[in-house]
Design an enzyme around this catalytic site. Structure first.
Site, mmCIF file in Angstrom:
data_model
loop_
_atom_site.group_PDB
_atom_site.id
_atom_site.type_symbol
_atom_site.label_atom_id
_atom_site.label_comp_id
_atom_site.label_asym_id
_atom_site.label_seq_id
_atom_site.Cartn_x
_atom_site.Cartn_y
_atom_site.Cartn_z
ATOM 1 N N GLU A 68 0.851 -1.187 0.000
ATOM 2 C CA GLU A 68 0.000 0.000 0.000
ATOM 3 C C GLU A 68 0.891 1.243 0.000
ATOM 4 O OE1 GLU A 68 -3.911 1.496 2.522
ATOM 5 O OE2 GLU A 68 -2.323 0.425 3.580
ATOM 6 N N LYS A 82 -10.063 0.596 -2.656
ATOM 7 C CA LYS A 82 -10.155 0.165 -1.256
ATOM 8 C C LYS A 82 -11.534 0.483 -0.680
ATOM 9 C CE LYS A 82 -7.658 0.763 3.142
ATOM 10 N NZ LYS A 82 -6.532 1.510 3.784
ATOM 11 N N CYS A 119 -5.103 -3.683 2.953
ATOM 12 C CA CYS A 119 -4.838 -3.321 4.344
ATOM 13 C C CYS A 119 -6.036 -3.489 5.280
ATOM 14 C CB CYS A 119 -4.289 -1.898 4.400
ATOM 15 S SG CYS A 119 -3.392 -1.515 5.930
#
Length: 274
Positions: A43, A113, A155
């Site tokens: 990321e 995301k 993440c």
């Protein structure tokens, strides 16, 4: 199926994109590409900025960096999962976008995301409010590749098992989890969460991570991992910059699924993608 390999690159990204791109080129030059290979970046690999304004400015130039990544794919004959880069939403925010490129340098998938990190953490930052500057994605992305069927995540997504269950229903065999976990949350939860997602869904996981003390004041946990569908740690970068690798065996994955068909037994399947 021919032997294939995955590589996770552990980086300590700074605020200048050009320096991080050079860092990536350095690590690629250290690798050998004897088999079809998927290289995974963490990321915020391109730039780990200090302010949302800096990331927003960078988000206007993502196509330039995609072109540069495409050149690397052609040069090394690799697939590349480009962690996340900010991509402008055309207004005043940006997406944390994860791109997957093939060996021709073509973008074959993009995942925005979905789960944004709004949390108070007992570290030097004190708290994080990703939603102030980032637009959440809405689409689950699973795509075919020479390595198997790949599900994309980022993440904080890791804490939401339902996303991975949906990707598994869509046929995922490999989960990618590019991350920049804090040292506090990483020490407590990083490995057990990754192992849980691998075991629950009987999927390989490639989790490329940031590590170190960053120019923007953040500290990240590192420990990029590659895990088997049984939850075994196949490779661990620990607290060092560079790359780790492993070979994938989908025959073993399919045998495990046949021997223990948890997907068939699951009484709580999501109807989201039925």
């Amino acid at each position: 199926m021919p032997t294939s390999r995955v590589i996770a690159v552990q980086m300590c990204s700074v605020m200048k994109p050009e320096d991080n791109f050079l860092q990536l080129k350095h690590w690629l030059s250290q690798c050998e590409f004897n088999f079809p290979t998927l290289v995974c970046l963490p990321e915020t690999w391109l730039a780990f900025m200090k302010t949302a304004g800096q990331s927003f400015e960078l988000s206007k130039h993502y196509e330039y960096w995609l072109t540069k990544l495409g050149q690397l794919c052609r040069e090394y004959n690799i697939w590349l999962a480009a962690g996340t880069m900010p991509v402008s939403n055309g207004l005043d925010k940006y997406y944390a976008a994860s791109f997957l490129l093939n060996e021709q340098g073509e973008v074959v998938a993009r995942y925005n995301k979905i789960h944004l990190f709004d949390a108070d953490v007992a570290d030097g930052s004190g708290g994080y409010r990703e939603s102030k500057s980032t637009v959440p994605g809405s689409d689950v992305v699973v795509v075919d590749s020479p390595f198997g069927r790949i599900g994309l995540s980022v993440c904080y997504d890791l804490r939401f098992a339902g996303l991975y269950q949906v990707m598994r229903q869509l046929g995922a065999e490999i989960f990618l989890v590019p991350s920049a976990f804090t040292t506090v949350t990483g020490q407590a939860h990083w490995t057990p969460l990754l192992q849980a997602r691998a075991i629950e869904n009987q999927c390989y996981i490639v989790a490329a991570a940031q590590f170190g003390e960053h120019e923007n004041g953040r500290k990240t946990y590192g420990h990029s991992l590659i895990l088997s569908p049984w939850g075994e740690i196949m490779a661990d970068a620990q607290q060092a910059l560079g790359s780790i690798s492993a070979e994938l065996d989908l025959t073993q994955l399919h045998k495990l699924r046949a021997d223990m068909p948890v997907q068939v037994h699951n009484r709580f399947k999501s109807e989201f993608y039925e």
